[in-house]
Motif scaffolding. Structure first.
Motif, PDB file in Angstrom:
ATOM      1  N   ARG A 184      -0.042   3.535   7.811  1.00  0.00           N
ATOM      2  CA  ARG A 184       0.993   2.562   7.461  1.00  0.00           C
ATOM      3  C   ARG A 184       2.000   2.498   8.601  1.00  0.00           C
ATOM      4  O   ARG A 184       2.356   3.520   9.200  1.00  0.00           O
ATOM      5  CB  ARG A 184       1.708   2.960   6.172  1.00  0.00           C
ATOM      6  CG  ARG A 184       2.816   1.976   5.781  1.00  0.00           C
ATOM      7  CD  ARG A 184       3.415   2.281   4.430  1.00  0.00           C
ATOM      8  NE  ARG A 184       4.208   3.500   4.423  1.00  0.00           N
ATOM      9  CZ  ARG A 184       5.119   3.773   3.480  1.00  0.00           C
ATOM     10  NH1 ARG A 184       5.299   2.930   2.479  1.00  0.00           N
ATOM     11  NH2 ARG A 184       5.794   4.895   3.522  1.00  0.00           N
ATOM     12  N   LYS A 209      -8.979  -7.132  -0.025  1.00  0.00           N
ATOM     13  CA  LYS A 209      -9.658  -5.945  -0.539  1.00  0.00           C
ATOM     14  C   LYS A 209     -11.162  -6.141  -0.425  1.00  0.00           C
ATOM     15  O   LYS A 209     -11.693  -7.194  -0.800  1.00  0.00           O
ATOM     16  CB  LYS A 209      -9.249  -5.679  -1.995  1.00  0.00           C
ATOM     17  CG  LYS A 209      -9.772  -4.352  -2.535  1.00  0.00           C
ATOM     18  CD  LYS A 209      -9.026  -3.906  -3.779  1.00  0.00           C
ATOM     19  CE  LYS A 209      -9.278  -4.790  -4.963  1.00  0.00           C
ATOM     20  NZ  LYS A 209      -8.800  -4.168  -6.236  1.00  0.00           N
ATOM     21  N   SER A 222     -11.363   8.996   3.653  1.00  0.00           N
ATOM     22  CA  SER A 222     -10.626   7.820   4.081  1.00  0.00           C
ATOM     23  C   SER A 222      -9.397   8.222   4.870  1.00  0.00           C
ATOM     24  O   SER A 222      -8.762   9.252   4.585  1.00  0.00           O
ATOM     25  CB  SER A 222     -10.210   6.978   2.871  1.00  0.00           C
ATOM     26  OG  SER A 222      -9.484   5.840   3.264  1.00  0.00           O
ATOM     27  N   PRO A 269       0.818  -1.221   0.000  1.00  0.00           N
ATOM     28  CA  PRO A 269       0.000   0.000   0.000  1.00  0.00           C
ATOM     29  C   PRO A 269       0.849   1.268   0.000  1.00  0.00           C
ATOM     30  O   PRO A 269       1.841   1.362   0.722  1.00  0.00           O
ATOM     31  CB  PRO A 269      -0.807  -0.117   1.303  1.00  0.00           C
ATOM     32  CG  PRO A 269      -0.738  -1.552   1.685  1.00  0.00           C
ATOM     33  CD  PRO A 269       0.577  -2.049   1.193  1.00  0.00           C
ATOM     34  N   ARG A 318      -6.288  -3.974   2.843  1.00  0.00           N
ATOM     35  CA  ARG A 318      -5.390  -4.146   3.991  1.00  0.00           C
ATOM     36  C   ARG A 318      -4.290  -5.102   3.581  1.00  0.00           C
ATOM     37  O   ARG A 318      -4.559  -6.153   2.994  1.00  0.00           O
ATOM     38  CB  ARG A 318      -6.145  -4.728   5.175  1.00  0.00           C
ATOM     39  CG  ARG A 318      -5.334  -4.843   6.448  1.00  0.00           C
ATOM     40  CD  ARG A 318      -5.816  -5.999   7.308  1.00  0.00           C
ATOM     41  NE  ARG A 318      -5.549  -7.298   6.688  1.00  0.00           N
ATOM     42  CZ  ARG A 318      -6.003  -8.453   7.153  1.00  0.00           C
ATOM     43  NH1 ARG A 318      -6.795  -8.475   8.204  1.00  0.00           N
ATOM     44  NH2 ARG A 318      -5.704  -9.597   6.546  1.00  0.00           N
ATOM     45  N   ARG A 342      -2.981   0.218   4.977  1.00  0.00           N
ATOM     46  CA  ARG A 342      -4.316   0.216   4.403  1.00  0.00           C
ATOM     47  C   ARG A 342      -4.343   1.099   3.163  1.00  0.00           C
ATOM     48  O   ARG A 342      -3.529   2.015   3.005  1.00  0.00           O
ATOM     49  CB  ARG A 342      -5.354   0.708   5.421  1.00  0.00           C
ATOM     50  CG  ARG A 342      -5.543  -0.234   6.603  1.00  0.00           C
ATOM     51  CD  ARG A 342      -6.687   0.205   7.509  1.00  0.00           C
ATOM     52  NE  ARG A 342      -6.923  -0.740   8.598  1.00  0.00           N
ATOM     53  CZ  ARG A 342      -7.680  -1.823   8.506  1.00  0.00           C
ATOM     54  NH1 ARG A 342      -8.296  -2.094   7.364  1.00  0.00           N
ATOM     55  NH2 ARG A 342      -7.831  -2.630   9.527  1.00  0.00           N
ATOM     56  N   SER A 343      -5.318   0.810   2.284  1.00  0.00           N
ATOM     57  CA  SER A 343      -5.467   1.586   1.060  1.00  0.00           C
ATOM     58  C   SER A 343      -6.943   1.790   0.779  1.00  0.00           C
ATOM     59  O   SER A 343      -7.813   1.164   1.404  1.00  0.00           O
ATOM     60  CB  SER A 343      -4.816   0.859  -0.120  1.00  0.00           C
ATOM     61  OG  SER A 343      -5.523  -0.335  -0.417  1.00  0.00           O
ATOM     62  N   PHE A 344      -7.235   2.647  -0.197  1.00  0.00           N
ATOM     63  CA  PHE A 344      -8.617   2.856  -0.619  1.00  0.00           C
ATOM     64  C   PHE A 344      -8.625   3.348  -2.062  1.00  0.00           C
ATOM     65  O   PHE A 344      -7.623   3.858  -2.572  1.00  0.00           O
ATOM     66  CB  PHE A 344      -9.333   3.864   0.287  1.00  0.00           C
ATOM     67  CG  PHE A 344      -9.096   5.300  -0.112  1.00  0.00           C
ATOM     68  CD1 PHE A 344     -10.068   6.013  -0.803  1.00  0.00           C
ATOM     69  CD2 PHE A 344      -7.892   5.932   0.172  1.00  0.00           C
ATOM     70  CE1 PHE A 344      -9.850   7.331  -1.189  1.00  0.00           C
ATOM     71  CE2 PHE A 344      -7.666   7.240  -0.197  1.00  0.00           C
ATOM     72  CZ  PHE A 344      -8.646   7.951  -0.876  1.00  0.00           C
ATOM     73  N   PRO A 373      -3.813  -1.785  -3.208  1.00  0.00           N
ATOM     74  CA  PRO A 373      -2.980  -2.258  -2.109  1.00  0.00           C
ATOM     75  C   PRO A 373      -1.801  -3.115  -2.554  1.00  0.00           C
ATOM     76  O   PRO A 373      -0.887  -3.370  -1.770  1.00  0.00           O
ATOM     77  CB  PRO A 373      -3.960  -3.083  -1.265  1.00  0.00           C
ATOM     78  CG  PRO A 373      -5.013  -3.532  -2.225  1.00  0.00           C
ATOM     79  CD  PRO A 373      -5.154  -2.404  -3.204  1.00  0.00           C
ATOM     80  N   THR A 383     -11.641  -0.712  -0.124  1.00  0.00           N
ATOM     81  CA  THR A 383     -10.620  -0.589   0.916  1.00  0.00           C
ATOM     82  C   THR A 383      -9.748  -1.832   0.898  1.00  0.00           C
ATOM     83  O   THR A 383     -10.212  -2.939   0.622  1.00  0.00           O
ATOM     84  CB  THR A 383     -11.244  -0.422   2.313  1.00  0.00           C
ATOM     85  OG1 THR A 383     -12.065  -1.565   2.609  1.00  0.00           O
ATOM     86  CG2 THR A 383     -12.084   0.844   2.384  1.00  0.00           C
ATOM     87  N   SER A 388      -5.778   6.518   5.830  1.00  0.00           N
ATOM     88  CA  SER A 388      -4.919   5.417   5.391  1.00  0.00           C
ATOM     89  C   SER A 388      -3.627   5.410   6.191  1.00  0.00           C
ATOM     90  O   SER A 388      -2.714   6.204   5.921  1.00  0.00           O
ATOM     91  CB  SER A 388      -4.603   5.559   3.899  1.00  0.00           C
ATOM     92  OG  SER A 388      -5.785   5.679   3.139  1.00  0.00           O
TER      93      SER A 388
END
Length: 710
Positions: free
Chosen positions: A469, A535, A465, A151, A509, A488-490, A161, A507, A467
């Motif tokens: 890390r 995801k 969001s 991510p 992880r 995490r990502s989005f 991600p 989203t 996010s």
């Protein structure tokens, strides 16, 4: 070895790649590299990079708790690569996705593809360059390509991600250097390039890269033309203040080519791989990209650095195409004619402050940033679907072109507007001589709307969001690192539900555990990484409203990656990768649960090795080759109903290809090169969207080049 036997035997190659990684400490040699050339094709440069600009930290890559694969300029030149597509198979964990009929690049990293209707999300010098409509990237003005695996949302926001790709452009130099290049080869290839740089006074330096290319193409009726202009300058306003400009103007023209078809039983090869199933009378589709970046940086007396950046990009796709819609048992292929008139405008502003502080003997490298962008996309498509009176069909076995073409009528007419404000920070902490901690977080606030001009309905959404890390590295010796990371990502979903509501964003992880090794002379580096990615909120069919979607799907990816790159001895440099990746759908209302994702193999790998030396008269030469292997992949999305009925999945077969590279430096300023792609002329397929849209790999191609420096 015959082409067929070469294609069927990937195991020795895989074992050799693994053996290189296992034996990596023994490969290091205390050798002295020659000076890297700065313009034109390089020689005796490096495959192993010690840092990546996209990581936004001064931590060396060996200490960074993240897997990063950098394709250096030396590797680009050794591969004879002129487009991004030429290097993708030499990066572990990268798989090709739907490339929109050859009009853009599209990949998945670690099995995580993005929206199948748009190209991949990429960065250009740290700014987003994935929004809009982007032609296949040319490498004339590119210094290196950074694949930031895992991510990257904590720094860059909306992304996948599995990883993010950052393209770094060539910079102006303060010593004059100039090179011209000319290439010719199979399938009518003609290409010329110029790379010129130097100072224009004590405080101003420039760089100019120009490329012009024309190809007849190896597929029937599918040629291409492109022109690239990439100017750049560096202006030292004061001792501590610098203004950098980077520009790139690209025009790419080629027919939209959906490739070949597979028969109803999934059999490929029923027609020649060169056969074009569109209509030559449609002419070329034109893709225009224009990018301008200004970055003002200042070093404060305290040692902190301020950076203010502005990026402006416009993109567009314009032209007609003819695309397959249905294949009958007798080989008659019905087609649809389309007119695309797409444009986008992207304006982004970044402000960053970066510096170091000590707190009780613990050193912090802090980064604070704010980003604001405005993106607008105008999409207009007209379609003419086949009818009983005008089927607009072609016989795949005996195609006849030139039939009367239907006139497309309105189908899609939308205007999308996006606004985003984001705040982010990162702290790279030296906890102790052997410990590094990397922590970061970004908060994004979107304001997005989609106007359907045909209905007059506007669908708004305002997703936000956070996010985070976190990564930790342990350096037990001066050459080894053990690390772990989580992030995490989005990515916002476009469109709306049956009720007219916006979808929740996707989203992701990701967890990663790995180790890195670097030789004492820092000329060889290797990474081994285990990862798991999940995801959620992937769009899937709405069970209560046919033809609509809901954000309820889930996918999962697990894998092992091995990468090695560097100078093994005075004469040898090697780049190798081997990846095992298990990706499956864990929740969906339509697709097979437990099934695979399109175009993602379980195994892929590559090996590139180049040997160079000098002749008795001082002339230098190099010779080498590359091998890539891509495992079997799903070629068309498989529904749960098809799985329950026992319908066989449509798969793209695995393939192994080889290439030959060589050069002869006749004089210190004159160089001849030879590149042979698909050396054994294997028949293979790189990606597909369905049985009707399958992209075949290029047949054998030979390219000779002449490069001169002055």
């Amino acid at each position: 070895m015959t082409p067929a036997s070469f294609t069927r035997r990937p195991l020795p190659f895989a074992l050799s790649s693994a053996a290189l990684l296992v034996a990596m400490p023994a490969l290091a040699q205390d050798t002295q590299l020659s000076t890297v050339e700065v313009v034109g094709r390089t020689a005796s440069g490096a495959y192993h990079a010690e840092e990546a600009a996209g990581a936004k930290t001064e931590l060396p890559l060996r200490e960074l708790p993240q897997s990063v694969r950098v394709v250096t300029r030396q590797a680009i030149d050794d591969l004879g690569a002129t487009r991004l597509d030429d290097v993708l198979d030499y990066v572990g964990g990268v798989s090709r996705q739907n490339n929109f009929g050859g009009l853009w690049d599209n990949i998945a990293i670690r099995g995580m593809p993005g929206d199948q209707n748009v190209g991949m999300a990429t960065l250009f010098n740290g700014f987003s360059s994935g929004r809009g409509f982007n032609a296949p990237r040319d490498l004339a003005g590119v210094e290196r390509i950074e694949f930031l695996k895992g991510p990257a949302a904590a720094l860059y926001g909306s992304s996948e991600p599995g990883g993010t790709l950052n393209v770094v452009s060539k910079r102006p130099l303060w010593k004059p250097a100039h090179a011209v290049e000319a290439y010719g080869g199979s399938h009518g290839l003609k290409r010329g390039a110029l790379d010129s740089t130097g100072p224009l006074g004590e405080n101003f330096a420039y760089r100019l890269n120009v490329a012009v290319e024309d190809r007849d193409g190896w597929r029937d009726h599918v040629g291409s033309q492109r022109q690239v202009l990439a100017p750049a300058f560096t202006w030292k306003l004061t001792r501590d203040t610098v203004l950098d400009y980077t520009g790139e103007i690209l025009r790419h023209e080629t027919p939209l080519d959906r490739g070949v078809v597979a028969l109803a039983n999934g059999r490929l090869g029923a027609i020649p791989r060169t056969r074009f199933l569109g209509e030559p009378a449609d002419g070329d589709v034109r893709v225009d990209n224009r990018t301008h970046q200004l970055i003002l940086s200042h070093i404060w007396a305290s040692g902190w650095t301020g950076r203010l950046g502005l990026s402006q990009r416009t993109t567009g796709i314009h032209g007609y195409s003819t695309e397959a819609t249905n294949l009958q048992a007798d080989g008659l292929l019905t087609r649809q004619r389309r007119l695309r008139d797409y444009d986008s405008d992207d304006l982004a502003l970044q402000a960053e402050l970066q510096g170091k502080v000590d707190t009780g003997g613990i050193q912090h490298e802090l980064l604070f940033g704010v980003e604001r962008f405005r993106f607008e996309m105008d999409t207009r498509m007209l379609r003419a679907s086949p009818t009983t009176s005008q089927p607009y069909a072609i016989d795949i076995y005996d195609p006849v072109y030139g039939q009367a073409q239907p006139t497309p009528v309105a189908n899609t007419d939308t205007f999308e507007r996006q606004r985003n404000t984001a705040f982010y920070m990162q702290d790279a902490i030296t906890l102790a001589p052997a410990w590094r901690l990397l922590a970061g977080v970004r908060v994004d606030n979107y304001d997005q709307s989609l106007l359907n001009r045909r209905t007059g309905v506007t669908t708004p959404q305002e997703p936000s969001s956070t996010s985070p890390r976190l990564g930790l590295s342990w350096l037990p010796t001066s050459q080894w690192t053990v690390y772990a990371s989580a992030g995490r990502s989005f990515r916002p979903n476009t469109g709306s539900s049956a009720a007219g509501n916006a979808f929740s964003p996707e989203t992701g992880r990701a967890l990663e555990l790995g180790t890195k090794w670097e030789s004492a002379d820092q000329r060889i580096g290797a990474t081994a990484a285990l990862f798991e990615i999940r995801k959620r909120n992937v769009l899937t069919s709405d069970p209560a409203n046919a033809g609509y979607s809901i954000a309820a799907g889930e996918v999962r990816s697990r894998g092992l990656e091995l990468d090695l790159a560097g100078q093994l001895s005075t004469h040898w440099r090697v780049n190798a990768s081997l990846v095992f990746n298990d990706v499956e759908i864990t929740r969906d209302n339509n697709l097979q649960v437990g099934g695979r994702l399109l175009n993602v193999p379980r195994v892929n790998g590559s090996l590139l090795a180049v040997y160079e030396d000098a002749l008795a008269n001082g002339q230098r030469y190099g010779i080498g080759g590359g091998v890539t292997h891509m495992g079997q992949r799903l070629g068309q999305a498989r529904t749960q109903a098809e799985a329950n009925a026992g319908t066989a999945a449509f798969d793209l077969p695995s393939y192994t290809t080889a290439k030959l590279v060589a050069y002869w430096r006749v004089t210190p300023t004159l160089r001849l090169t030879l590149d042979v792609d698909n050396l054994f002329d294997a028949t293979y397929y790189t990606s597909s969207f369905s049985r009707l849209w399958v992209a075949p790999g290029m047949e054998r191609a030979i390219t000779v080049g002449l490069q001169a420096k002055f």
